[in-house]
Design a protein around this motif. Structure first.
Motif, PDB file in Angstrom:
ATOM      1  N   GLY A 137      97.720   8.874  19.644  1.00  0.00           N
ATOM      2  CA  GLY A 137      97.887   9.985  20.558  1.00  0.00           C
ATOM      3  C   GLY A 137      99.276  10.110  21.160  1.00  0.00           C
ATOM      4  O   GLY A 137     100.292   9.981  20.484  1.00  0.00           O
ATOM      5  N   VAL A 138      99.295  10.363  22.454  1.00  0.00           N
ATOM      6  CA  VAL A 138     100.548  10.567  23.182  1.00  0.00           C
ATOM      7  C   VAL A 138     101.465   9.357  23.049  1.00  0.00           C
ATOM      8  O   VAL A 138     102.679   9.497  22.876  1.00  0.00           O
ATOM      9  N   ASP A 139     100.894   8.170  23.106  1.00  0.00           N
ATOM     10  CA  ASP A 139     101.709   6.943  23.079  1.00  0.00           C
ATOM     11  C   ASP A 139     102.463   6.787  21.758  1.00  0.00           C
ATOM     12  O   ASP A 139     103.642   6.408  21.752  1.00  0.00           O
ATOM     13  N   ILE A 140     101.802   7.071  20.640  1.00  0.00           N
ATOM     14  CA  ILE A 140     102.505   6.902  19.357  1.00  0.00           C
ATOM     15  C   ILE A 140     103.567   7.992  19.186  1.00  0.00           C
ATOM     16  O   ILE A 140     104.635   7.739  18.606  1.00  0.00           O
ATOM     17  N   LEU A 141     103.318   9.176  19.706  1.00  0.00           N
ATOM     18  CA  LEU A 141     104.327  10.238  19.629  1.00  0.00           C
ATOM     19  C   LEU A 141     105.558   9.879  20.449  1.00  0.00           C
ATOM     20  O   LEU A 141     106.691  10.143  20.038  1.00  0.00           O
ATOM     21  N   LYS A 142     105.341   9.266  21.598  1.00  0.00           N
ATOM     22  CA  LYS A 142     106.476   8.800  22.404  1.00  0.00           C
ATOM     23  C   LYS A 142     107.243   7.718  21.657  1.00  0.00           C
ATOM     24  O   LYS A 142     108.474   7.688  21.663  1.00  0.00           O
ATOM     25  N   ALA A 143     106.502   6.842  21.003  1.00  0.00           N
ATOM     26  CA  ALA A 143     107.145   5.766  20.242  1.00  0.00           C
ATOM     27  C   ALA A 143     107.928   6.319  19.055  1.00  0.00           C
ATOM     28  O   ALA A 143     109.027   5.842  18.736  1.00  0.00           O
ATOM     29  N   PHE A 144     107.385   7.330  18.385  1.00  0.00           N
ATOM     30  CA  PHE A 144     108.068   7.942  17.244  1.00  0.00           C
ATOM     31  C   PHE A 144     109.371   8.637  17.663  1.00  0.00           C
ATOM     32  O   PHE A 144     110.290   8.776  16.847  1.00  0.00           O
ATOM     33  N   SER A 145     109.459   9.094  18.900  1.00  0.00           N
ATOM     34  CA  SER A 145     110.611   9.902  19.320  1.00  0.00           C
ATOM     35  C   SER A 145     111.913   9.123  19.285  1.00  0.00           C
ATOM     36  O   SER A 145     112.990   9.718  19.165  1.00  0.00           O
TER      37      SER A 145
END
Length: 209
Positions: A137-145
């Motif tokens: 979710g949100v956490d992996i998208l933040k990590a991908f950024s």
């Protein structure tokens, strides 16, 4: 249409499984009335390709594409039916090569760093995160950024009215995909006004805490 244009059409992208092609045009009209000018019609049902063909021919003002495209054969069928783009739940070199060969925009699904790298290394910078909530979710998208600063996502899978803003507030999210505003029972019961209202409700909630 390129992927950036497609993912910029609407902040919410309906993911639709149509069981009867007669519902295709009323559904397209209901979505447009609700402010949503894009449809991802999945190939999970026999009526999917027929629905895409109907809409592409009779309602060219709405941007219709195919979802659940998993191989070259399905990609080609989707294009021949009139799809302007294809979404896939995953990513493969076969699909990437097929999208170039047949000149249709592919928005593949990714869920891991390795899959994002495969997309990026093939000059694909617009992807579906699927299944969004189950894959981080949100956490992996933040990590991908961080390592994938050029990548942009359409999270799909587990997104709903309660969490869509958590995703849309992220800089690397352009839109979200979902089914909550195109409920199957509303389609089956010809409650297309309900779908229009659900679209308006979702769009009006964006940016509101």
């Amino acid at each position: 249409m390129n992927a950036k244009d497609i993912m910029g059409i609407s902040p919410i992208v309906p993911v639709i499984a149509i069981d009867d092609e007669k519902d295709a045009l009323p559904l397209a009209k209901a979505l447009q009335a609700g402010g949503v000018n894009i449809m991802e019609i999945t190939l999970r049902t026999e009526a999917g390709l027929k629905a895409i063909k109907l809409i592409s021919e009779q309602m060219p003002s709405i941007n219709v594409g195919a979802g659940t495209v998993c191989n070259e054969e399905e990609l080609l069928q989707a294009k021949e039916a009139g799809s302007k783009f294809v979404f896939s739940p995953g990513i493969s070199q076969e699909l990437i090569d097929a999208s170039l060969k047949h000149n249709i925009t592919l928005i593949p699904g990714v869920a891991t760093a390795s899959e994002v790298m495969l997309a990026q290394n093939n000059n694909i910078f617009y992807c579906k995160l699927f299944p969004a909530t189950l894959s981080g979710g949100v956490d992996i998208l933040k990590a991908f950024s961080g390592p994938f600063a050029k990548m942009n996502f359409c999270p799909t899978g587990g997104v709903n009215l309660n969490n869509l803003n958590d995703f849309l507030i992220l800089k690397n999210v352009l839109c979200v995909g979902g089914t909550w505003f195109v409920p199957k029972d509303a389609i089956e019961n010809n409650e297309f006004d309900k779908i229009t209202q659900l679209c308006k409700e979702a769009i009006s909630s964006i940016g509101i805490d």
